[in-house]
Design a protein around this motif. Structure first.
Motif, PDB file in Angstrom:
ATOM      1  N   ASP A  54      26.592  30.273   4.788  1.00 15.04           N
ATOM      2  CA  ASP A  54      25.680  31.143   4.042  1.00 15.04           C
ATOM      3  C   ASP A  54      26.117  31.287   2.587  1.00 15.04           C
ATOM      4  OD1 ASP A  54      23.326  32.998   4.274  1.00 15.04           O
ATOM      5  OD2 ASP A  54      24.810  34.415   3.539  1.00 15.04           O
ATOM      6  N   GLU A  55      27.421  31.432   2.375  1.00 16.16           N
ATOM      7  CA  GLU A  55      27.940  31.560   1.015  1.00 16.16           C
ATOM      8  C   GLU A  55      27.679  30.294   0.200  1.00 16.16           C
ATOM      9  OE1 GLU A  55      32.216  32.314  -1.293  1.00 16.16           O
ATOM     10  OE2 GLU A  55      32.109  32.291   0.903  1.00 16.16           O
ATOM     11  N   LEU A  56      27.895  29.126   0.811  1.00 14.26           N
ATOM     12  CA  LEU A  56      27.687  27.872   0.107  1.00 14.26           C
ATOM     13  C   LEU A  56      26.214  27.652  -0.212  1.00 14.26           C
ATOM     14  CD1 LEU A  56      28.648  25.191  -1.041  1.00 14.26           C
ATOM     15  CD2 LEU A  56      28.605  24.240   1.295  1.00 14.26           C
ATOM     16  N   ILE A  57      25.349  27.938   0.749  1.00 11.57           N
ATOM     17  CA  ILE A  57      23.913  27.754   0.527  1.00 11.57           C
ATOM     18  C   ILE A  57      23.427  28.690  -0.581  1.00 11.57           C
ATOM     19  CG2 ILE A  57      21.630  28.013   1.567  1.00 11.57           C
ATOM     20  CD1 ILE A  57      22.946  27.209   4.250  1.00 11.57           C
ATOM     21  N   GLY A  58      23.928  29.928  -0.578  1.00 11.65           N
ATOM     22  CA  GLY A  58      23.556  30.860  -1.644  1.00 11.65           C
ATOM     23  C   GLY A  58      23.984  30.364  -3.010  1.00 11.65           C
ATOM     24  N   ALA A  59      25.194  29.809  -3.097  1.00 10.13           N
ATOM     25  CA  ALA A  59      25.679  29.284  -4.381  1.00 10.13           C
ATOM     26  C   ALA A  59      24.859  28.081  -4.826  1.00 10.13           C
ATOM     27  CB  ALA A  59      27.150  28.907  -4.255  1.00 10.13           C
ATOM     28  N   LEU A  60      24.470  27.235  -3.897  1.00 15.86           N
ATOM     29  CA  LEU A  60      23.651  26.074  -4.239  1.00 15.86           C
ATOM     30  C   LEU A  60      22.277  26.501  -4.753  1.00 15.86           C
ATOM     31  CD1 LEU A  60      24.550  23.754  -1.214  1.00 15.86           C
ATOM     32  CD2 LEU A  60      25.181  23.380  -3.616  1.00 15.86           C
ATOM     33  N   ARG A  61      21.744  27.565  -4.197  1.00 17.44           N
ATOM     34  CA  ARG A  61      20.451  28.071  -4.682  1.00 17.44           C
ATOM     35  C   ARG A  61      20.567  28.622  -6.090  1.00 17.44           C
ATOM     36  NH1 ARG A  61      16.470  31.279  -0.930  1.00 17.44           N
ATOM     37  NH2 ARG A  61      15.203  30.588  -2.679  1.00 17.44           N
ATOM     38  N   GLU A  62      21.741  29.137  -6.438  1.00 17.63           N
ATOM     39  CA  GLU A  62      21.946  29.605  -7.804  1.00 17.63           C
ATOM     40  C   GLU A  62      21.922  28.449  -8.798  1.00 17.63           C
ATOM     41  OE1 GLU A  62      25.482  31.910  -7.984  1.00 17.63           O
ATOM     42  OE2 GLU A  62      24.725  33.497  -6.680  1.00 17.63           O
ATOM     43  N   PHE A  63      22.173  27.214  -8.314  1.00 14.20           N
ATOM     44  CA  PHE A  63      22.032  26.022  -9.147  1.00 14.20           C
ATOM     45  C   PHE A  63      20.581  25.549  -9.226  1.00 14.20           C
ATOM     46  CE2 PHE A  63      26.647  24.366  -8.402  1.00 14.20           C
ATOM     47  CZ  PHE A  63      27.110  25.284  -9.335  1.00 14.20           C
ATOM     48  N   ASP A  64      19.656  26.281  -8.572  1.00 17.17           N
ATOM     49  CA  ASP A  64      18.223  25.937  -8.546  1.00 17.17           C
ATOM     50  C   ASP A  64      17.942  24.630  -7.824  1.00 17.17           C
ATOM     51  OD1 ASP A  64      17.392  28.222  -9.862  1.00 17.17           O
ATOM     52  OD2 ASP A  64      17.576  27.301 -11.851  1.00 17.17           O
ATOM     53  N   LEU A  65      18.830  24.246  -6.897  1.00 16.10           N
ATOM     54  CA  LEU A  65      18.587  22.995  -6.166  1.00 16.10           C
ATOM     55  C   LEU A  65      17.365  23.088  -5.269  1.00 16.10           C
ATOM     56  CD1 LEU A  65      22.059  21.564  -5.079  1.00 16.10           C
ATOM     57  CD2 LEU A  65      20.695  21.101  -7.119  1.00 16.10           C
ATOM     58  N   ASP A  66      17.011  24.305  -4.834  1.00 20.41           N
ATOM     59  CA  ASP A  66      15.817  24.446  -4.001  1.00 20.41           C
ATOM     60  C   ASP A  66      14.548  24.172  -4.793  1.00 20.41           C
ATOM     61  OD1 ASP A  66      16.651  26.764  -5.376  1.00 20.41           O
ATOM     62  OD2 ASP A  66      15.254  28.003  -4.246  1.00 20.41           O
ATOM     63  N   ARG A  67      14.635  24.203  -6.136  1.00 19.87           N
ATOM     64  CA  ARG A  67      13.473  23.908  -6.973  1.00 19.87           C
ATOM     65  C   ARG A  67      13.555  22.533  -7.628  1.00 19.87           C
ATOM     66  NH1 ARG A  67      12.450  26.253 -11.186  1.00 19.87           N
ATOM     67  NH2 ARG A  67      14.473  27.153 -11.723  1.00 19.87           N
ATOM     68  N   THR A  68      14.737  22.171  -8.087  1.00 19.05           N
ATOM     69  CA  THR A  68      14.889  20.898  -8.807  1.00 19.05           C
ATOM     70  C   THR A  68      15.284  19.746  -7.899  1.00 19.05           C
ATOM     71  OG1 THR A  68      17.213  21.380  -9.314  1.00 19.05           O
ATOM     72  CG2 THR A  68      15.553  22.121 -10.898  1.00 19.05           C
ATOM     73  N   GLY A  69      15.701  20.055  -6.698  1.00 21.29           N
ATOM     74  CA  GLY A  69      16.122  19.007  -5.761  1.00 21.29           C
ATOM     75  C   GLY A  69      15.771  19.396  -4.345  1.00 21.29           C
ATOM     76  N   SER A  70      16.772  19.411  -3.482  1.00 18.30           N
ATOM     77  CA  SER A  70      16.509  19.731  -2.076  1.00 18.30           C
ATOM     78  C   SER A  70      17.801  20.190  -1.409  1.00 18.30           C
ATOM     79  CB  SER A  70      15.957  18.503  -1.346  1.00 18.30           C
ATOM     80  OG  SER A  70      15.920  18.724   0.047  1.00 18.30           O
ATOM     81  N   ILE A  71      17.655  21.155  -0.494  1.00 18.73           N
ATOM     82  CA  ILE A  71      18.771  21.608   0.342  1.00 18.73           C
ATOM     83  C   ILE A  71      18.303  21.549   1.783  1.00 18.73           C
ATOM     84  CG2 ILE A  71      20.383  23.477   0.875  1.00 18.73           C
ATOM     85  CD1 ILE A  71      19.863  24.600  -1.932  1.00 18.73           C
ATOM     86  N   ALA A  72      18.859  20.640   2.557  1.00 17.04           N
ATOM     87  CA  ALA A  72      18.511  20.516   3.969  1.00 17.04           C
ATOM     88  C   ALA A  72      19.745  20.838   4.806  1.00 17.04           C
ATOM     89  CB  ALA A  72      18.016  19.106   4.282  1.00 17.04           C
ATOM     90  N   VAL A  73      19.559  21.653   5.846  1.00 20.27           N
ATOM     91  CA  VAL A  73      20.676  22.100   6.685  1.00 20.27           C
ATOM     92  C   VAL A  73      20.365  21.772   8.141  1.00 20.27           C
ATOM     93  CG1 VAL A  73      22.132  24.054   7.343  1.00 20.27           C
ATOM     94  CG2 VAL A  73      21.076  23.992   5.068  1.00 20.27           C
ATOM     95  N   GLU A  74      21.333  21.175   8.810  1.00 20.77           N
ATOM     96  CA  GLU A  74      21.188  20.832  10.222  1.00 20.77           C
ATOM     97  C   GLU A  74      22.404  21.332  10.998  1.00 20.77           C
ATOM     98  OE1 GLU A  74      20.992  16.621  10.106  1.00 20.77           O
ATOM     99  OE2 GLU A  74      18.868  16.536   9.572  1.00 20.77           O
ATOM    100  N   ASN A  75      22.180  21.729  12.244  1.00 25.43           N
ATOM    101  CA  ASN A  75      23.290  22.080  13.119  1.00 25.43           C
ATOM    102  C   ASN A  75      23.919  20.812  13.686  1.00 25.43           C
ATOM    103  OD1 ASN A  75      23.338  25.035  13.205  1.00 25.43           O
ATOM    104  ND2 ASN A  75      21.322  24.854  14.152  1.00 25.43           N
ATOM    105  N   ILE A  76      25.223  20.765  13.729  1.00 24.85           N
ATOM    106  CA  ILE A  76      25.940  19.644  14.326  1.00 24.85           C
ATOM    107  C   ILE A  76      26.313  20.025  15.758  1.00 24.85           C
ATOM    108  CG2 ILE A  76      27.986  18.184  14.201  1.00 24.85           C
ATOM    109  CD1 ILE A  76      28.045  18.626  11.218  1.00 24.85           C
ATOM    110  N   ASP A  77      25.728  19.355  16.722  1.00 26.56           N
ATOM    111  CA  ASP A  77      26.006  19.674  18.119  1.00 26.56           C
ATOM    112  C   ASP A  77      27.380  19.182  18.561  1.00 26.56           C
ATOM    113  OD1 ASP A  77      23.515  20.909  18.462  1.00 26.56           O
ATOM    114  OD2 ASP A  77      22.551  18.980  18.850  1.00 26.56           O
ATOM    115  N   LEU A  78      27.812  18.062  18.011  1.00 24.11           N
ATOM    116  CA  LEU A  78      29.111  17.510  18.383  1.00 24.11           C
ATOM    117  C   LEU A  78      29.744  16.859  17.162  1.00 24.11           C
ATOM    118  CD1 LEU A  78      31.235  16.738  20.544  1.00 24.11           C
ATOM    119  CD2 LEU A  78      29.920  14.633  20.931  1.00 24.11           C
ATOM    120  N   SER A  79      30.985  17.235  16.883  1.00 27.06           N
ATOM    121  CA  SER A  79      31.717  16.644  15.770  1.00 27.06           C
ATOM    122  C   SER A  79      33.135  16.342  16.232  1.00 27.06           C
ATOM    123  CB  SER A  79      31.744  17.618  14.580  1.00 27.06           C
ATOM    124  OG  SER A  79      32.472  17.066  13.499  1.00 27.06           O
ATOM    125  N   LEU A  80      33.455  15.063  16.352  1.00 21.35           N
ATOM    126  CA  LEU A  80      34.783  14.637  16.789  1.00 21.35           C
ATOM    127  C   LEU A  80      35.585  14.272  15.545  1.00 21.35           C
ATOM    128  CD1 LEU A  80      33.733  12.455  19.871  1.00 21.35           C
ATOM    129  CD2 LEU A  80      34.400  14.875  19.818  1.00 21.35           C
TER     130      LEU A  80
END
Length: 313
Positions: A54-80
């Motif tokens: 949440d902290e990282l996504i909030g900071a990225l939005r302060e860079f206006d990436l949600d308007r000038t680019g894109s922020i996509a978030v996915e859950n990782i079910d398995l990470s080895l």
């Protein structure tokens, strides 16, 4: 763990990469210069511990990436990955306690839309419940409760209140009230149709119905159950535990109360109509109240755990 895929303007890529590197709980950073075409820019990917997301996504939005680019978030079910394990250990707090507010707001917005599908599901659930109350069949009541989609707008109201978003409050409230009104009107018509076919009759409404009489006899226990169900439902949304939502759906008599009110109204039994309506309002109010308090408590506890002051909204 969460996987982030970002499209960044080339001029901001270095800042984004530096931000990700400075965020505790991130790993597996990948930068693909010039890979994005629409919008044009660089592609940056990384994995981040849920408790740092949440902290990282909030900071990225302060860079206006949600308007000038894109922020996509996915859950990782398995990470080895041992690096992912270390990132999760380094991130403060527990992932199960973290709330991704942007994800919650997006989900609430989607589930709080007065769409044809939403009204159809709610109407079908209410009609199933009408069959259940007329036949005094608890199994049909449980099935109807599981079908009802009303928890989406209820969660939307709670989320909007905590985030101080009046427009989402009204949007969710409109979906909730208009949806139930339409479902009850359709169910009243459904009841009259079955009466004409000889499948429903007034005697069924006036019968004792010991298995379903609680639906139009609201008491404080109804409110207590709704309050507890609201807590469970909210926790299931914030922690992505969808199984708990099923339990919530079959524990609160919102849909059956709406169904009984509609059927009773079609037979001019105003006593049951008012009783069922109060039952419905008590359950809806209990869920919204407990959902809002749960989100506020989660926000406060998480801020305390991270040693920061919770910001409004």
């Amino acid at each position: 763990m969460l996987h982030l895929r970002l499209i960044t303007p080339a001029a901001r890529t270095d800042e984004v990469v530096r931000l990700i590197g400075d965020t505790v709980g991130t790993t597996h950073l990948v930068v693909l210069p010039g890979a994005a075409r629409d919008p044009a820019g660089d592609v940056v990917m990384c994995d981040v511990a849920r408790e740092a997301g949440d902290e990282l996504i909030g900071a990225l939005r302060e860079f206006d990436l949600d308007r000038t680019g894109s922020i996509a978030v996915e859950n990782i079910d398995l990470s080895l990955s041992s690096r992912a394990d270390r990132a999760e250990e380094a991130a403060p707090g527990e992932g199960a306690d973290a709330v991704l507010w942007e994800q919650l707001a997006d989900a609430s917005h989607e589930e709080s839309t007065l769409s044809v599908t939403y009204v159809a599901l709610l109407a079908v659930a209410t009609m199933l419940a009408a069959c259940g109350v007329m036949l005094d069949n608890a199994i049909l009541i449980v099935g109807a409760m599981a079908v009802g989609p009303e928890f989406g707008p209820l969660a939307g109201i709670s989320t909007a209140l905590v985030r101080r978003a009046p427009h989402l409050v009204w949007r969710s409230l409109w979906a909730l009230l208009a949806g139930f009104a339409l479902a009850m009107v359709l169910t009243a018509g459904f009841s009259l149709l079955l009466d004409g076919l000889g499948l429903f009759e007034r005697a069924m409404v006036e019968a004792p119905r010991p298995n379903t009489a609680f639906i139009w006899k609201p008491d404080w226990m109804s409110f207590v159950v709704a309050f507890l169900a609201g807590i469970a439902g909210t926790l299931s949304l914030t922690s992505a535990k969808s199984g708990a939502l099923i339990g919530v759906a079959i524990s609160v008599t919102t849909v059956p109360a709406a169904a009984n009110a509609a059927v009773a109204l079609s037979y001019t039994d105003y006593s049951q109509t008012w009783g069922s309506t109060w039952q419905l309002l008590a359950n809806l109010g209990g869920i919204v109240l407990s959902g809002t308090l749960t989100l506020l408590a989660q926000k406060w506890f998480w801020a305390r755990q991270r040693g920061v002051t919770p910001a409004p909204g």
